[in-house]
Design a protein around this motif. Structure first.
Motif, PDB file in Angstrom:
ATOM      1  N   ARG A 232      34.665  40.615  50.849  1.00  0.00           N
ATOM      2  CA  ARG A 232      34.685  39.288  51.461  1.00  0.00           C
ATOM      3  C   ARG A 232      33.370  38.543  51.202  1.00  0.00           C
ATOM      4  O   ARG A 232      33.372  37.341  50.920  1.00  0.00           O
ATOM      5  CB  ARG A 232      34.936  39.430  52.966  1.00  0.00           C
ATOM      6  N   LEU A 233      32.262  39.265  51.288  1.00  0.00           N
ATOM      7  CA  LEU A 233      30.964  38.671  50.998  1.00  0.00           C
ATOM      8  C   LEU A 233      30.901  38.207  49.543  1.00  0.00           C
ATOM      9  O   LEU A 233      30.393  37.129  49.241  1.00  0.00           O
ATOM     10  CB  LEU A 233      29.855  39.686  51.278  1.00  0.00           C
ATOM     11  N   PHE A 234      31.461  39.024  48.630  1.00  0.00           N
ATOM     12  CA  PHE A 234      31.456  38.677  47.211  1.00  0.00           C
ATOM     13  C   PHE A 234      32.252  37.399  46.970  1.00  0.00           C
ATOM     14  O   PHE A 234      31.813  36.505  46.226  1.00  0.00           O
ATOM     15  CB  PHE A 234      32.045  39.815  46.383  1.00  0.00           C
ATOM     16  N   MET A 235      33.423  37.291  47.596  1.00  0.00           N
ATOM     17  CA  MET A 235      34.257  36.116  47.362  1.00  0.00           C
ATOM     18  C   MET A 235      33.623  34.851  47.935  1.00  0.00           C
ATOM     19  O   MET A 235      33.755  33.765  47.368  1.00  0.00           O
ATOM     20  CB  MET A 235      35.659  36.344  47.924  1.00  0.00           C
TER      21      MET A 235
ATOM     22  N   PHE B 237      30.394  39.655  37.167  1.00  0.00           N
ATOM     23  CA  PHE B 237      31.741  39.921  36.652  1.00  0.00           C
ATOM     24  C   PHE B 237      32.068  41.407  36.674  1.00  0.00           C
ATOM     25  O   PHE B 237      33.241  41.785  36.770  1.00  0.00           O
ATOM     26  CB  PHE B 237      31.888  39.362  35.238  1.00  0.00           C
ATOM     27  N   GLY B 238      31.037  42.246  36.564  1.00  0.00           N
ATOM     28  CA  GLY B 238      31.291  43.677  36.708  1.00  0.00           C
ATOM     29  C   GLY B 238      31.839  44.002  38.087  1.00  0.00           C
ATOM     30  O   GLY B 238      32.798  44.772  38.225  1.00  0.00           O
ATOM     31  N   ALA B 239      31.242  43.391  39.121  1.00  0.00           N
ATOM     32  CA  ALA B 239      31.743  43.593  40.483  1.00  0.00           C
ATOM     33  C   ALA B 239      33.140  43.011  40.645  1.00  0.00           C
ATOM     34  O   ALA B 239      34.016  43.627  41.280  1.00  0.00           O
ATOM     35  CB  ALA B 239      30.780  42.954  41.489  1.00  0.00           C
TER      36      ALA B 239
ATOM     37  N   ALA C 223      29.279  31.065  26.258  1.00  0.00           N
ATOM     38  CA  ALA C 223      28.779  30.500  27.507  1.00  0.00           C
ATOM     39  C   ALA C 223      29.844  29.632  28.169  1.00  0.00           C
ATOM     40  O   ALA C 223      29.970  29.607  29.403  1.00  0.00           O
ATOM     41  CB  ALA C 223      27.523  29.671  27.230  1.00  0.00           C
ATOM     42  N   GLY C 224      30.633  28.904  27.369  1.00  0.00           N
ATOM     43  CA  GLY C 224      31.740  28.130  27.922  1.00  0.00           C
ATOM     44  C   GLY C 224      32.790  29.012  28.563  1.00  0.00           C
ATOM     45  O   GLY C 224      33.351  28.669  29.622  1.00  0.00           O
ATOM     46  N   TYR C 225      33.066  30.155  27.967  1.00  0.00           N
ATOM     47  CA  TYR C 225      34.032  31.096  28.553  1.00  0.00           C
ATOM     48  C   TYR C 225      33.525  31.629  29.889  1.00  0.00           C
ATOM     49  O   TYR C 225      34.306  31.800  30.839  1.00  0.00           O
ATOM     50  CB  TYR C 225      34.288  32.259  27.594  1.00  0.00           C
ATOM     51  N   VAL C 226      32.225  31.897  29.964  1.00  0.00           N
ATOM     52  CA  VAL C 226      31.646  32.340  31.229  1.00  0.00           C
ATOM     53  C   VAL C 226      31.783  31.244  32.291  1.00  0.00           C
ATOM     54  O   VAL C 226      32.141  31.503  33.440  1.00  0.00           O
ATOM     55  CB  VAL C 226      30.159  32.721  31.038  1.00  0.00           C
ATOM     56  N   CYS C 227      31.501  30.018  31.885  1.00  0.00           N
ATOM     57  CA  CYS C 227      31.577  28.885  32.811  1.00  0.00           C
ATOM     58  C   CYS C 227      32.979  28.763  33.404  1.00  0.00           C
ATOM     59  O   CYS C 227      33.145  28.639  34.625  1.00  0.00           O
ATOM     60  CB  CYS C 227      31.192  27.609  32.076  1.00  0.00           C
ATOM     61  N   ALA C 228      33.995  28.802  32.547  1.00  0.00           N
ATOM     62  CA  ALA C 228      35.371  28.681  33.031  1.00  0.00           C
ATOM     63  C   ALA C 228      35.755  29.867  33.903  1.00  0.00           C
ATOM     64  O   ALA C 228      36.472  29.709  34.906  1.00  0.00           O
ATOM     65  CB  ALA C 228      36.320  28.567  31.842  1.00  0.00           C
ATOM     66  N   SER C 229      35.288  31.052  33.548  1.00  0.00           N
ATOM     67  CA  SER C 229      35.625  32.248  34.331  1.00  0.00           C
ATOM     68  C   SER C 229      35.027  32.176  35.731  1.00  0.00           C
ATOM     69  O   SER C 229      35.677  32.536  36.712  1.00  0.00           O
ATOM     70  CB  SER C 229      35.121  33.501  33.613  1.00  0.00           C
ATOM     71  N   VAL C 230      33.795  31.702  35.838  1.00  0.00           N
ATOM     72  CA  VAL C 230      33.169  31.548  37.152  1.00  0.00           C
ATOM     73  C   VAL C 230      33.941  30.520  37.974  1.00  0.00           C
ATOM     74  O   VAL C 230      34.170  30.698  39.177  1.00  0.00           O
ATOM     75  CB  VAL C 230      31.692  31.138  37.007  1.00  0.00           C
ATOM     76  N   PHE C 231      34.345  29.422  37.324  1.00  0.00           N
ATOM     77  CA  PHE C 231      35.103  28.371  38.018  1.00  0.00           C
ATOM     78  C   PHE C 231      36.428  28.916  38.550  1.00  0.00           C
ATOM     79  O   PHE C 231      36.762  28.725  39.730  1.00  0.00           O
ATOM     80  CB  PHE C 231      35.350  27.213  37.046  1.00  0.00           C
ATOM     81  N   VAL C 232      37.184  29.598  37.700  1.00  0.00           N
ATOM     82  CA  VAL C 232      38.481  30.144  38.116  1.00  0.00           C
ATOM     83  C   VAL C 232      38.283  31.199  39.197  1.00  0.00           C
ATOM     84  O   VAL C 232      39.026  31.245  40.188  1.00  0.00           O
ATOM     85  CB  VAL C 232      39.223  30.735  36.900  1.00  0.00           C
ATOM     86  N   LEU C 233      37.278  32.034  39.036  1.00  0.00           N
ATOM     87  CA  LEU C 233      37.013  33.086  40.020  1.00  0.00           C
ATOM     88  C   LEU C 233      36.617  32.489  41.370  1.00  0.00           C
ATOM     89  O   LEU C 233      37.055  32.956  42.429  1.00  0.00           O
ATOM     90  CB  LEU C 233      35.895  33.992  39.499  1.00  0.00           C
ATOM     91  N   GLY C 234      35.811  31.436  41.349  1.00  0.00           N
ATOM     92  CA  GLY C 234      35.380  30.804  42.594  1.00  0.00           C
ATOM     93  C   GLY C 234      36.529  30.146  43.335  1.00  0.00           C
ATOM     94  O   GLY C 234      36.675  30.309  44.555  1.00  0.00           O
TER      95      GLY C 234
ATOM     96  N   ILE D 222      40.763  47.811  41.416  1.00  0.00           N
ATOM     97  CA  ILE D 222      41.228  48.626  42.550  1.00  0.00           C
ATOM     98  C   ILE D 222      42.033  47.806  43.551  1.00  0.00           C
ATOM     99  O   ILE D 222      42.422  48.307  44.610  1.00  0.00           O
ATOM    100  CB  ILE D 222      40.028  49.281  43.273  1.00  0.00           C
ATOM    101  N   ARG D 223      42.285  46.501  43.207  1.00  0.00           N
ATOM    102  CA  ARG D 223      43.108  45.625  44.043  1.00  0.00           C
ATOM    103  C   ARG D 223      42.543  45.460  45.452  1.00  0.00           C
ATOM    104  O   ARG D 223      43.274  45.434  46.435  1.00  0.00           O
ATOM    105  CB  ARG D 223      44.541  46.154  44.127  1.00  0.00           C
ATOM    106  N   ARG D 224      41.226  45.314  45.572  1.00  0.00           N
ATOM    107  CA  ARG D 224      40.611  45.143  46.887  1.00  0.00           C
ATOM    108  C   ARG D 224      40.304  43.665  47.124  1.00  0.00           C
ATOM    109  O   ARG D 224      39.167  43.257  47.287  1.00  0.00           O
ATOM    110  CB  ARG D 224      39.347  45.995  47.001  1.00  0.00           C
ATOM    111  N   PHE D 225      41.342  42.850  47.114  1.00  0.00           N
ATOM    112  CA  PHE D 225      41.164  41.419  47.321  1.00  0.00           C
ATOM    113  C   PHE D 225      41.141  41.041  48.799  1.00  0.00           C
ATOM    114  O   PHE D 225      40.445  40.127  49.198  1.00  0.00           O
ATOM    115  CB  PHE D 225      42.312  40.644  46.656  1.00  0.00           C
ATOM    116  N   GLY D 226      41.930  41.738  49.576  1.00  0.00           N
ATOM    117  CA  GLY D 226      42.171  41.251  50.931  1.00  0.00           C
ATOM    118  C   GLY D 226      41.408  41.970  52.021  1.00  0.00           C
ATOM    119  O   GLY D 226      41.813  41.929  53.181  1.00  0.00           O
TER     120      GLY D 226
END
Length: 531
Positions: free
Chosen positions: A426-429, A406-408, A192-203, A415-419
């Motif tokens: 964009r909605l996801f980010m 995290f699957g999304a 659960a701590g790993y999930v927490c940090a991953s959400v933080f870094v992703l956000g 597929i490198r669709r960041f931008g």
């Protein structure tokens, strides 16, 4: 008679300090190993951008780490100030894992954390990676030993009550360490701590990408968080299932309560997706169930039966009656240590001594209890069913949500669709920024679920919570609650301001630091492609 106001306020104070401390622990656990991953990539590829990535998240780790240590120390003192009889009664067992945590894990962290923060230009790349790994190992070992202690409170194996010393003592320290409840709690909690940090870094990474700032660092951080978070979210759900399995053998009342199962059902029992449990009527007014699922999760079979609350209360009555005999034997042994008849009775009924102690909430001498008193005490073994029911569903719902989330993210990173300027990405980010608090909500709900589910026990089946508190007054406890709230509130403001300031400053290295691999704060650097 026990002053329940003192007991409840003592519980409230410890809960507030524990909940506050646990805001920092999950992020520390997760970020520590994410730093290992990021720095490992830097060592393997020798690409300076990964050094910048690692140092940036290391700065946020440092802020969080300091606050976590400061708030954790306070809690250990509370065992002596607010729970003195608890410390006296089980200190020989409970104190051992906490002492090992300090000597092994905390000293390990303290030794290497300074080297990690200040050794970038004094150690080789591999030496610095080793220090980062040791900090991560120390952080997770701290969690292991603390959860060994907490797991023993949930399932007190490897110990017994000694009528000569009137205390609990260790009989098998290996059983304490390898307690199945402790092991299941450890792997579930750190995941659960790993999930927490991953959400933080992703956000935070999504925020940078949306703003077009430090994009190269953000894209790489996003990719690491997506992969690490997906694996962690899957493990949380799988290991949560394992935790449910351990409840079947060790904490049946907690399992029945979180499912609001008042009556034993034919095997295999179904799981309730929705319900309205009522403590007053001791029934569930309305529920929607999926057949067989609870039986399969809890017993790993189609024939295993999950006991209902009513049946468990009847068993508690039987254990209270047995415990009264053990209590009477202990009282006789206090007068005459050589009373062999009393010792024989104690040995026969000693496993139920704690259940007789439940009666002390209502009378000074459990031996004077009537059948009505025994029934009343037996029903105190039922925790708050509606709270258990809904906290579990909120936590489990968020767990499955994080798998999809995290699957999304992993799909986007692959597929490198960041931008993409519009659409799903964009909605996801944007959503990733707003959901940063959700893992903390799930983790705090899980902690509350575990601790409420253990009530009325401080040590399950051994020591009721109301007997473990110190002899304090209500004004004394209110004074400390107000003091801690003011102090921790101030620290919370400082923590948030420091974290926001570090995020606003961004992953910029300071040339004046003397680093040979420093990156200039130049706009062109943000445009370096992620590939």
């Amino acid at each position: 008679m026990v002053d329940m106001a003192v007991i409840e306020l003592s519980r409230l104070q410890f809960a507030l300090t524990a909940l506050y401390h646990f805001l920092f622990v999950p992020l520390t656990l997760g970020l520590s190993f994410m730093l290992v991953i990021m720095e490992s990539i830097y060592v393997m590829t020798d690409r300076p951008v990964w050094r910048v990535v690692t140092r940036f998240w290391g700065k946020l780790f440092a802020i969080n780490f300091v606050l976590g240590v400061a708030t954790g120390i306070t809690m250990e003192f509370e065992f002596g100030t607010n729970w003195s009889y608890f410390s006296h009664y089980v200190g020989d067992i409970f104190g051992a894992p906490l002492a090992i945590e300090g000597l092994m894990a905390f000293f390990l962290e303290a030794t290497f954390v300074g080297m990690m923060f200040f050794g970038w230009d004094r150690l080789s790349k591999r030496q610095h990676l080793f220090t980062t790994f040791m900090v991560a190992l120390g952080s997770n070992l701290s969690a292991l030993w603390i959860l060994v202690a907490n797991g023993w409170m949930q399932h007190p194996t490897g110990s017994h009550f000694n009528p000569d010393t009137m205390r609990m003592e260790v009989t098998d320290f290996g059983a304490v360490i390898f307690n199945p409840v402790a092991q299941a709690k450890f792997v579930h909690t750190v995941s659960a701590g790993y999930v927490c940090a991953s959400v933080f870094v992703l956000g935070v990474s999504s925020y940078y990408i949306l703003r077009g700032k430090w994009v190269a660092v953000a894209k790489r951080s996003f990719t690491v968080a997506a992969a690490f978070g997906l694996a962690s979210a899957l493990s949380v759900v799988v290991l949560g299932d394992e935790s449910g399995y351990t409840l079947t053998d060790n904490q049946r009342m907690k399992l029945a309560s979180l499912e609001a199962m008042w009556h034993t059902e034919p095997a295999p029992a179904g799981i309730a997706l929705f319900g309205i449990p009522s403590m007053e009527g001791r029934k569930t007014l309305y529920e929607v169930k999926v057949p067989y699922v609870l039986g399969l999760i809890s017993t790993r079979s189609l024939t295993g039966q999950v006991a209902g609350i009513d049946e468990l209360v009847v068993k508690a009555e039987t254990r209270i009656e047995s415990g009264i005999k053990a209590y009477d034997a202990v009282e006789r042994l206090k007068v005459n240590r050589g009373d062999m008849a009393a010792r024989a009775v104690f040995e026969e009924h000693k496993l139920d001594l704690g259940y007789a102690m439940l009666l002390k909430r209502f009378m000074p001498d459990p031996r004077k209890a009537t059948p009505a008193d025994i029934e009343k005490a037996a029903w105190t073994t039922v925790p708050n069913v509606p709270v258990m029911f809904w906290l579990f569903r909120a936590m489990a719902g968020l767990g499955f949500f994080f798998i999809a989330f995290f699957g999304a993210a992993f799909w986007m990173a692959t597929i490198r669709r960041f931008g993409c300027a519009n659409g799903f990405c964009r909605l996801f980010m944007r959503a990733a920024v707003w959901i940063i608090p959700l893992p903390w909500m799930a983790i705090e709900a899980g902690w509350v679920l575990a601790e409420i589910g253990r009530q009325p026990w401080a040590i399950d089946g051994v020591l009721p919570t109301f007997l473990g508190a110190s002899s304090l007054t209500v004004p004394q406890i209110w004074t400390t609650i107000i003091g801690f709230t003011a102090l921790y509130g101030t620290l919370a403001v400082i923590e948030v301001r420091l974290m926001l300031a570090a995020i606003a400053h961004g992953p910029i290295e300071d040339r004046a630091s003397g680093g040979t691999h420093s990156q200039p704060a130049h706009p062109a650097y943000a445009a370096v492609p992620a590939e």
